[in-house]
Design an enzyme around this catalytic site. Structure first.
Site, PDB file in Angstrom:
ATOM      1  N   ASP A   1       0.855  -1.173   0.000  1.00 14.24           N
ATOM      2  CA  ASP A   1       0.000   0.000   0.000  1.00 14.24           C
ATOM      3  C   ASP A   1       0.909   1.246   0.000  1.00 14.24           C
ATOM      4  O   ASP A   1       2.130   1.163   0.154  1.00 14.24           O
ATOM      5  CB  ASP A   1      -0.984  -0.010   1.183  1.00 14.24           C
ATOM      6  CG  ASP A   1      -2.233   0.831   0.876  1.00 14.24           C
ATOM      7  OD1 ASP A   1      -2.193   1.664  -0.045  1.00 14.24           O
ATOM      8  OD2 ASP A   1      -3.250   0.681   1.584  1.00 14.24           O
TER       9      ASP A   1
HETATM   10  C1  BGC Z   1      -5.243   3.063   0.053  1.00 12.71           C
HETATM   11  C2  BGC Z   1      -5.427   1.957  -0.972  1.00 12.71           C
HETATM   12  C3  BGC Z   1      -5.363   2.528  -2.361  1.00 12.71           C
HETATM   13  C4  BGC Z   1      -4.056   3.255  -2.530  1.00 12.71           C
HETATM   14  C5  BGC Z   1      -3.849   3.829  -3.923  1.00 12.71           C
HETATM   15  C6  BGC Z   1      -4.031   3.916  -0.237  1.00 12.71           C
HETATM   16  O1  BGC Z   1      -3.996   5.037   0.580  1.00 12.71           O
HETATM   17  O2  BGC Z   1      -5.127   2.484   1.331  1.00 12.71           O
HETATM   18  O3  BGC Z   1      -6.645   1.305  -0.755  1.00 12.71           O
HETATM   19  O4  BGC Z   1      -5.520   1.505  -3.307  1.00 12.71           O
HETATM   20  O5  BGC Z   1      -3.991   4.311  -1.589  1.00 12.71           O
HETATM   21  O6  BGC Z   1      -4.679   4.894  -4.161  1.00 12.71           O
END
Ligand code: BGC
Length: 734
Positions: free
Chosen positions: A277
């Site tokens: 993430d």
């Molecule tokens: C979130 C994810 C997301 C990623 C990309 C993160 O802050 O937890 O769910 O896919 O950002 O946008």
């Protein structure tokens, strides 16, 4: 084709899914790896936000193979140009994989995932994901960061909106449906996109419901509950996973070799890739697990996170780590191999064209139709006193009141990156269309869900007085759920309760329609409104769908997939809890026993249980019969029951099968969902429905990872929800 059957076909024909055979793909990867420099390898393991405007520096970097992937952003033209540079001007021509959060639709915004789950309709959920894949792929997106598979048992956590509810079985069935929808029958088809199971794993168990917070999950619970939907996605052939932010039992999920290597790779034989993430690798430093970014890179790669999202610790440190002997270069090769394998499977190396934009300005009709049906099936009728609903279309005048009656943005929900406000049909617009402008009077009352200025109350009351029925659109705006949107108080925000009190002075039949990203506590409204319809954030066609249900063109058939608490003090609350040694009772002699597991000041029961939802008709469950009272381990049990529509309207029902093992080597939940069926019954019709349960369905995990069923006595229920139903008993013997 039923979704489980489809999963089976895809699984057994896995080798046919890709243009090149698996052996050919591995050979191509071998050839590439043999030619790649360490910088090029680490480039493949790096993902950044799309460099906006594609400046010269970014072009030079792409040409050098600095980035294997970009996320979220870039016009289709910019993406096509960046891909051209990567494939035609870089030394090895390795394509970029473009990822984006396509969570509940792209251009056609469907209900939030929590709403979709309330439909209990895997086939419709699959079709919605297919539409999302078609739209996203047509603007050059190859990969979505969905489905989110976090089990959420605490509605304070804002990301419950993105979840498929609290039940691991249901979430698993819907996860598989979404994977099949996104990935299609063949990953390299031009309208397929790779799915990403996130956030691996345990993220939904954040302490106190506070986003990004610590999680402590014993191994048996982790495997039995939190990992189940991820495993279902694996069985459905998911291409990638995303490692989570949370600290899991003292080891951050993005540095957790137990979950990422032992479970995902060794036990599940997953051969796609894992992306971290956002900054999750370097966040191991504030977690207190990595000393610095070099250590974070070492731990991330070591644990098996193949691609680093946004932070750049791999690119900056892995070469030095290899040179010093601290990092085995084979781990880097393995990660690059996993990434390239998915790129080959997606067809990025050959036939896949990077489109410059072939998406029309407005969503297509077939997608809108699915959006309308899915939104309608997701609506949960929680109260319907004296059949206040459905409304007669002959009603003289309807008052539409409230901050969420006409808010395109809020209706779309938490992830609507490709959505377009102008395509959204609000309840107000849909009601005007259905009844004609003259029969709909409207007052917003409050400017948004958080507004506490009563300036609009007088107009709202007068509007209510002028109508025959009041439709109150309340809830929480989209920005109050989703990521980083945890709430400690789940009541209606702003002055909505006061608005309700004011409007009720008109003395008109009042229907509350709640739009929200989570279960809210709205006790006063529930007590005083004649009917309550829970609508989630229902997406682009939410307005027409709500109209369909309000006027009875469609009977409500949504069922809750999370337990609704009476108050936050009951959290966490979920249906598949253990019994305790002193279980509380609602009635009978034990109800007055103080020394049971309950509260002094409030009932221990939820406001609305998991699985609950009313209809415009009534259903009667009877005559549960089992093929045998006793079965051996490895055998199957056939369960039949009669379901009758005893009312005057045709309607769908969601029939649920729960079991309980009364004693085992580990205590078992008081109920566990094992199967369900959405059926359509005409008024007066009776159907016999059949479930087949194998003893494998009764298996549970022991610490250490062993999965087995145990002999013993069981109860089962054929039920309309998790708190009622027709019970039968059986035994499993060796
Ligand atoms: C979130 C994810 C997301 C990623 C990309 C993160 O802050 O937890 O769910 O896919 O950002 O946008």
């Amino acid at each position: 084709m039923p979704i489980r059957k489809l999963g089976f076909v895809l699984a057994v024909t896995g080798a046919l899914m890709f243009a090149a055979t698996p052996v050919e793909i591995e050979k191509k990867i071998d050839a590439l790896l043999a030619r790649m420099t360490i910088e090029e390898k680490l480039g493949q393991m790096s993902q950044a936000s799309f460099p906006s405007g594609l400046p010269q520096r970014a072009r030079d970097e792409i040409r050098k193979g600095r980035w294997g992937s970009f996320l979220n952003g870039g016009t289709p033209q910019e993406k096509a140009e960046a891909q051209r540079i990567a494939t035609k001007e870089s030394r090895l021509g390795i394509p970029i994989i473009y990822g984006q959060d396509v969570i509940h639709g792209y251009q056609t915004v469907f209900p939030i995932p929590l709403g979709q789950s309330a439909s209990w309709d895997p086939e419709l959920v699959r079709r919605a994901a297919r539409i999302a894949a078609r739209e996203a792929s047509s603007v050059g997106i190859h990969w979505t960061f969905a489905p989110m598979l976090d089990i959420a048992r605490d509605p304070r956590w804002g990301r419950i909106a993105e979840s498929l509810g609290e039940d691991p079985y249901l979430a698993g069935v819907l996860a598989a449906a979404m994977v099949h929808g996104f990935q299609g029958e063949s990953l390299d088809a031009p309208d397929s996109i790779a799915a990403c199971g996130k956030h691996y794993v345990g993220y939904g168990a954040a302490e106190g419901g506070r986003d990004y917070n610590t999680t402590w999950i014993p191994e048996a619970l982790l495997r039995d509950v939190y990992l189940r939907p991820f495993e279902a996605a694996r069985k459905a052939g998911i291409a990638t996973y995303m490692s989570a932010f949370n600290d899991l039992n003292g080891v951050p999920a993005s540095g957790n070799a137990f979950t990422l290597r032992q479970i995902l790779r060794d036990e599940w034989k997953f051969d796609g890739f894992v992306v971290s993430d956002w900054n999750a690798i370097t966040e191991m430093i504030p977690h207190g697990y990595a000393a610095d970014i070099k250590d974070a890179a070492w731990k991330g790669i070591g644990a098996g996170v193949d691609m680093e999202m946004v932070s750049t610790s791999y690119y900056q440190n892995a070469k030095a780590l290899i040179d010093s002997g601290a990092l085995d270069p084979r781990l880097v090769d393995q990660s690059v191999r996993n990434i390239l394998r998915v790129k080959f499977r997606l067809g990025l190396f050959d036939q896949r064209i990077q489109p410059e934009n072939i998406l029309p300005a407005q969503p297509a009709a077939d997608g809108l139709e699915i959006a309308r049906q899915l939104a309608a099936e997701s609506l949960v009728l929680l109260k319907n006193q004296d059949n206040a609903l459905p409304l007669a279309k002959s009603v003289r005048k309807v008052a539409v009141i409230g901050p969420l009656a006409n808010s395109q943005t809020d209706q779309m929900g938490t992830w609507a990156m490709g959505g377009n406000r102008s395509a959204v049909k609000t309840p107000l617009a849909a009601l005007r269309e259905t009844l004609g402008e003259g029969r709909v009077v409207w007052a917003q009352g409050l400017r948004n869900s958080r507004d506490d200025n009563p300036a609009g109350f007088q107009a709202a009351l007068e509007t209510a007085r002028s109508a025959d029925v009041v439709l109150l659109f309340l809830g929480e705006e989209a920005a109050l759920s989703g990521e980083a949107s945890s709430r400690a108080v789940l009541d209606l925000p702003g002055a909505q309760e006061e608005l309700v009190s004011e409007v009720l002075k008109a003395g008109k039949p009042t229907i509350a329609i709640l739009l929200a990203g989570r279960p809210l506590t709205f006790h006063n409204v529930a007590e005083r409104a004649n009917a309550v319809l829970y609508a989630w954030h229902p997406g682009v066609m939410g307005g027409p769908a709500i109209c369909d249900v309000l006027f009875g063109d469609t009977a409500p058939s949504g069922r809750l997939t999370t337990t609704f608490p009476r108050t936050v003090g009951q959290l966490p609350i979920y249906y598949d809890h253990m019994n305790t040694g002193r279980p509380p009772a609602e009635s009978g002699p034990e109800a007055t026993n103080k020394n049971t597991s309950k509260y002094l000041d409030l009932s221990f029961t939820p406001k609305y249980p998991f699985g609950f939802g009313l209809s415009y008709t009534t259903f009667e469950y009877s005559n549960v019969r089992l093929s045998t009272p006793t079965l051996r381990l490895g055998e199957k049990l056939t369960i039949r029951a009669d379901i009758a529509n005893t009312g005057k309207r045709d309607a769908d029902d969601v029939v649920q099968l729960y079991t309980r093992q009364l004693a085992a080597s580990l205590t078992r939940p008081v109920r566990e969902l094992k199967s369900f069926r959405r059926i359509h019954l005409r008024a007066g019709e009776k159907q016999t429905i059949e479930f087949v349960l194998s003893t494998d369905d009764l298996a549970f995990y022991k610490p250490g990872g062993q999965l087995s069923a145990e002999p013993g006595s069981f109860q089962l229920w054929i039920a309309p929800d998790s708190a009622s139903g027709q019970m039968a008993e059986f035994r499993v013997v060796r």
